[in-house]
Design an enzyme around this catalytic site. Structure first.
Site, mmCIF file in Angstrom:
data_model
loop_
_atom_site.group_PDB
_atom_site.id
_atom_site.type_symbol
_atom_site.label_atom_id
_atom_site.label_comp_id
_atom_site.label_asym_id
_atom_site.label_seq_id
_atom_site.Cartn_x
_atom_site.Cartn_y
_atom_site.Cartn_z
ATOM 1 N N SER A 124 0.827 -1.201 0.000
ATOM 2 C CA SER A 124 0.000 0.000 0.000
ATOM 3 C C SER A 124 0.871 1.265 0.000
ATOM 4 O O SER A 124 1.684 1.448 -0.898
ATOM 5 C CB SER A 124 -0.960 -0.041 1.195
ATOM 6 N N ASP A 247 -10.482 -4.180 -5.616
ATOM 7 C CA ASP A 247 -9.922 -3.432 -4.495
ATOM 8 C C ASP A 247 -10.708 -2.136 -4.344
ATOM 9 O O ASP A 247 -10.664 -1.274 -5.217
ATOM 10 C CB ASP A 247 -8.440 -3.147 -4.762
ATOM 11 N N HIS A 275 -7.413 -5.596 -0.211
ATOM 12 C CA HIS A 275 -6.245 -4.738 -0.394
ATOM 13 C C HIS A 275 -5.012 -5.302 0.321
ATOM 14 O O HIS A 275 -4.051 -4.583 0.541
ATOM 15 C CB HIS A 275 -6.570 -3.331 0.137
#
Length: 295
Positions: A124, A247, A275
């Site tokens: 991320s 996502d 995610h």
């Protein structure tokens, strides 16, 4: 904000007000290995450096690291303000931009005596952090593996679709200020993916709730409003982009955008909802990593 996007009722939880710390605190000089709770697995072989995402800690890589035991030296750490890092080292000034977190990455590498050949694996927001670190010290890294990356969460039509309007992200921060526990229970199922059930969502929610809310508020604002699109042409190291097929935080268009902007990058779309494939579908991530590093 449209909370139905994540199937969340903000009235389910009691309110808990979070206040930002004053920015006058300055980072103290200390042992980086202690400051960032650095841990190593193995003493020889190529180096893999794992960097966790927002609200998480190095423990989120526990499903991945066993696959590389005995073949790699694996380095794990927590960003200052996350996990079991030394909270006394947190500075709202330093960590108001992703460059501060990128400096954590470089500090950890220096503390571990790493000078070249590092494979960076980030999740991320750590993907952007790793890219910034590679721009600052390109000779340090061999390649980067990016799990669920996004250079910017904000939509910027017509050139870019990040997935969120500014009001959406401001709504997330407002919820975080008013109700930290509710915010954690709101965000965790979206990161986990609906199909993963309550176990993974609970693990993520527990991670969010166990992290200092003051440090997380700063990290949240830094994460949600970062825009690193202009930095992408400066990245010189090869990258593997691991995009989640479904996502709610990072749409497919973002992975395609990154693949276009990062020279020599490879895009692989995983058949995963959520995610955090390194937690929900570790075998897919391990396989992709092994194939990429074998090239």
């Amino acid at each position: 904000m449209d909370f139905t996007r994540f199937n969340f009722d903000p009235n389910r939880f009691l309110l808990k007000r979070v206040q930002l710390i004053q920015p006058e605190f300055h980072l103290k000089t200390m042992d980086i290995n202690k400051r960032n709770n650095v841990n190593t697995l193995g003493n020889s072989g190529p180096v893999i450096l794992f960097a966790h995402g927002f609200g998480c800690s190095q423990s989120m890589w526990s499903r991945i690291t066993p696959a590389f035991a005995g073949t790699h030296r694996q380095v794990l750490f927590d960003y200052v303000g996350s996990g079991k890092s030394q909270l006394s080292a947190f500075s709202a000034i330093r960590y108001s931009g992703l460059d501060g977190y990128a400096q954590d990455v470089l500090d950890v590498c220096d503390a571990q005596g790493l000078q070249s050949g590092v494979t960076f694996v980030g999740h991320s927001v750590s993907c952007s952090i790793g890219l910034l670190a590679s721009i600052a010290r390109p000779n340090l890294f061999d390649r980067l593996i990016l799990v669920g990356p996004t250079p910017c969460f904000l939509n910027d039509p017509p050139e870019y679709a990040g997935g969120f309007e500014r009001a959406d992200l401001e709504g997330l921060l407002s919820l975080m200020d008013q109700n930290y526990i509710g915010w954690a229970n709101y965000l965790a199922p979206s990161v986990a993916g609906a199909a993963q059930g309550e176990a993974l969502a609970g693990e993520l929610s527990d991670s969010f709730c166990s992290t200092d809310p003051v440090a997380m508020r700063v990290f949240a604002q830094t994460t949600f409003f970062a825009d690193n699109r202009a930095d992408l042409p400066q990245v010189s190291r090869p990258c593997l982009i691991l995009q989640h097929k479904e996502d709610s935080l990072v749409p497919l268009a973002v992975g395609e955008y990154l693949n276009q902007q990062l020279k020599g990058s490879t895009l692989e779309v995983m058949d995963v909802a959520g995610h955090a494939a390194h937690m929900s579908h570790p075998a897919l991530v391990i396989d992709a990593m092994q194939r990429y590093m074998a090239k």
